[in-house]
Design an enzyme around this catalytic site. Structure first.
Site, mmCIF file in Angstrom:
data_model
loop_
_atom_site.group_PDB
_atom_site.id
_atom_site.type_symbol
_atom_site.label_atom_id
_atom_site.label_comp_id
_atom_site.label_asym_id
_atom_site.label_seq_id
_atom_site.Cartn_x
_atom_site.Cartn_y
_atom_site.Cartn_z
ATOM 1 N N GLY A 143 0.836 -1.206 0.000
ATOM 2 C CA GLY A 143 0.000 0.000 0.000
ATOM 3 C C GLY A 143 0.866 1.249 0.000
ATOM 4 N N THR A 162 4.339 2.403 5.587
ATOM 5 C CA THR A 162 2.949 1.941 5.670
ATOM 6 C C THR A 162 2.200 2.844 6.638
ATOM 7 O OG1 THR A 162 1.482 0.216 6.562
ATOM 8 C CG2 THR A 162 3.748 0.170 7.340
ATOM 9 N N ASP A 222 2.911 -0.553 12.097
ATOM 10 C CA ASP A 222 2.874 -1.859 12.755
ATOM 11 C C ASP A 222 4.183 -2.632 12.600
ATOM 12 O OD1 ASP A 222 2.725 -2.283 10.040
ATOM 13 O OD2 ASP A 222 1.057 -3.687 10.124
ATOM 14 N N ARG A 231 -5.278 -2.204 9.109
ATOM 15 C CA ARG A 231 -5.170 -3.674 9.028
ATOM 16 C C ARG A 231 -5.295 -4.274 10.432
ATOM 17 N NH1 ARG A 231 -3.542 -6.528 4.472
ATOM 18 N NH2 ARG A 231 -2.570 -4.719 3.538
ATOM 19 N N ASP A 270 5.174 -5.005 5.979
ATOM 20 C CA ASP A 270 5.667 -6.344 6.315
ATOM 21 C C ASP A 270 5.624 -7.313 5.124
ATOM 22 O OD1 ASP A 270 2.923 -6.353 6.440
ATOM 23 O OD2 ASP A 270 2.790 -7.562 8.250
ATOM 24 N N ASP A 306 0.029 1.905 8.560
ATOM 25 C CA ASP A 306 -0.465 1.100 9.691
ATOM 26 C C ASP A 306 0.372 1.221 10.966
ATOM 27 O OD1 ASP A 306 -2.325 0.265 7.856
ATOM 28 O OD2 ASP A 306 -1.318 -1.630 7.415
ATOM 29 N N ARG A 360 0.836 -4.951 -5.152
ATOM 30 C CA ARG A 360 0.959 -6.146 -4.310
ATOM 31 C C ARG A 360 1.176 -7.287 -5.302
ATOM 32 N NH1 ARG A 360 -0.578 -4.158 0.658
ATOM 33 N NH2 ARG A 360 -2.315 -2.703 0.731
HETATM 34 O O1 F6P Z 1 -1.450 -1.514 4.738
HETATM 35 C C1 F6P Z 1 -2.050 -0.309 4.389
HETATM 36 C C2 F6P Z 1 -3.526 -0.488 4.183
HETATM 37 O O2 F6P Z 1 -4.095 0.762 3.826
HETATM 38 C C3 F6P Z 1 -4.275 -1.098 5.370
HETATM 39 O O3 F6P Z 1 -4.567 -0.162 6.376
HETATM 40 C C4 F6P Z 1 -5.496 -1.655 4.700
HETATM 41 O O4 F6P Z 1 -6.020 -2.738 5.428
HETATM 42 C C5 F6P Z 1 -4.951 -2.128 3.370
HETATM 43 O O5 F6P Z 1 -3.760 -1.398 3.136
HETATM 44 C C6 F6P Z 1 -5.884 -1.931 2.185
HETATM 45 O O6 F6P Z 1 -5.243 -2.477 1.072
HETATM 46 P P1 F6P Z 1 -5.734 -2.258 -0.423
HETATM 47 O O7 F6P Z 1 -5.485 -0.830 -0.785
HETATM 48 O O8 F6P Z 1 -4.903 -3.207 -1.212
HETATM 49 O O9 F6P Z 1 -7.189 -2.569 -0.428
#
Ligand code: F6P
Length: 328
Positions: free
Chosen positions: A14, A130, A134, A176, A106, A132, A75
């Site tokens: 992300g 990120t 985390d 997340r 991660d 998050d 991803r």
């Molecule tokens: O890891 C960053 C994040 O924004 C999380 O907070 C969330 O769960 C996830 O990515 C959403 O991912 P995507 O944009 O692939 O839906």
């Protein structure tokens, strides 16, 4: 000691505000140290597709203020396969690249560690990027501060309308499995309750505290729900409370991806610059399979292995306790 003469930089997973200041720092620190530098587009996918370009000091002009990532991100499932990694390795070798800076979370680091265990002749340095917050080994990750401020701005606006209508809002925020954004935004906005993955909330207790708020003449209530909270999701929660808390009209808002965008805060611009600068210097110093982070306002190197295995980021107990007391 390994000698580095050409490095690559990519962003993966992300996107997070602060990635661009970090890319800028990587490129300019590399050039200052007479290294060649290559940008990889779309994260690990670009490594596999050989989607790379030579960067110079002007490639990163006027990007400090930009959200997202100029290198784009993805991803990438194929990078998890032996075949995908081998293709990536061959592409890097063909370009003469001997070090790589990976900016991400991660998932990104898991790929980086596996890759560098298999192909140790290419040095790998991680930068925690990120929203998050985390990752073990850095008190703050790139993008967390900006995302939290974005959430605060949105919730302040929701508070205005909630107050005007005597409403109760359930607001879902990202993170997340981490409640870091929810906790800090909750304290900053005076949320009446904050539901976090890190602690269980009994619905009966939540209902009691909302009733107490009404008894104490609160004209609106905000309940922030971290997306990783285990109470069943924001809509389900709102339904369960609706039958029991009659005095407020109840609404639900999911803030969603707006939390990932926007111009990076001063904090994230400086953090991105510091971490990008440190990542290149660590590669030059011969380090590999590590992550650069910030602890107690100092740059710290943590092995990728440790950053991943100690993954669970602990929320501060005092903040959790304080949030309940200050919102009465
Ligand atoms: O890891 C960053 C994040 O924004 C999380 O907070 C969330 O769960 C996830 O990515 C959403 O991912 P995507 O944009 O692939 O839906």
């Amino acid at each position: 000691m390994r000698k580095i003469s050409k490095i690559a930089v990519l962003t993966s997973g992300g996107d997070a505000p602060g990635m661009n200041p970090c890319i800028r720092a990587v490129v300019r620190t590399a050039i200052y140290n007479k290294l060649e530098v290559v940008g990889i587009r779309q994260g690990y996918q670009g490594l596999i597709d050989n989607n790379m370009y030579e960067m110079n000091t002007r490639s990163v002009s006027n990007i400090l203020n930009l959200g997202g990532t100029i290198l784009k991100t993805a991803r990438c499932l194929p990078f998890r396969t032996d075949e995908g990694m081998e293709t990536a390795y061959n592409n890097l070798k063909a370009q003469g690249i001997d070090g790589i800076v990976v900016i991400g979370g991660d998932g990104t680091f898991t790929g980086a560690l596996r890759f560098s265990q298999r192909f140790p002749d290419i040095a790998v340095m991680g930068v925690p990027g990120t929203i998050d917050n985390d990752l073990y080994g850095s008190t703050y990750t790139l993008g967390f501060d900006t995302a939290t401020n974005t959430v605060i701005e949105a919730i302040d606006k929701i508070r205005d309308t909630a107050d005007a209508h005597d409403r109760l809002f359930f607001i879902e925020v990202m993170g997340r499995d981490s409640g870091a954004i929810a906790l800090r935004a909750g304290i900053s906005c005076g949320a009446e309750a904050i539901l976090l993955p890190e602690r269980a909330t009994a619905i009966d207790d939540l209902i009691e505290s909302l009733k107490a708020g009404q008894f104490n003449k609160k004209s609106s209530s905000i309940v922030i729900v971290a997306e990783g909270d285990k109470s069943g999701g924001v809509y389900d929660l709102a339904e369960r409370v609706r039958g029991q808390v009659k005095f407020y009209d109840i609404k639900v808002t999911i803030l969603g991806h707006l939390q990932r965008g926007g111009s990076p805060s001063a904090f994230d611009r400086i953090l991105g610059s510091r971490l990008g600068f440190a990542a290149v210097n660590a590669l030059i110093a011969g380090k590999s399979q590590m992550m650069v982070g910030l602890e107690a306002n100092h740059i710290k190197l943590t092995t990728l292995e440790e950053a991943l295995t100690q993954h669970q980021f602990k929320l501060e107990d005092d903040l959790m306790q304080m949030s309940e007391i200050l919102s009465i």
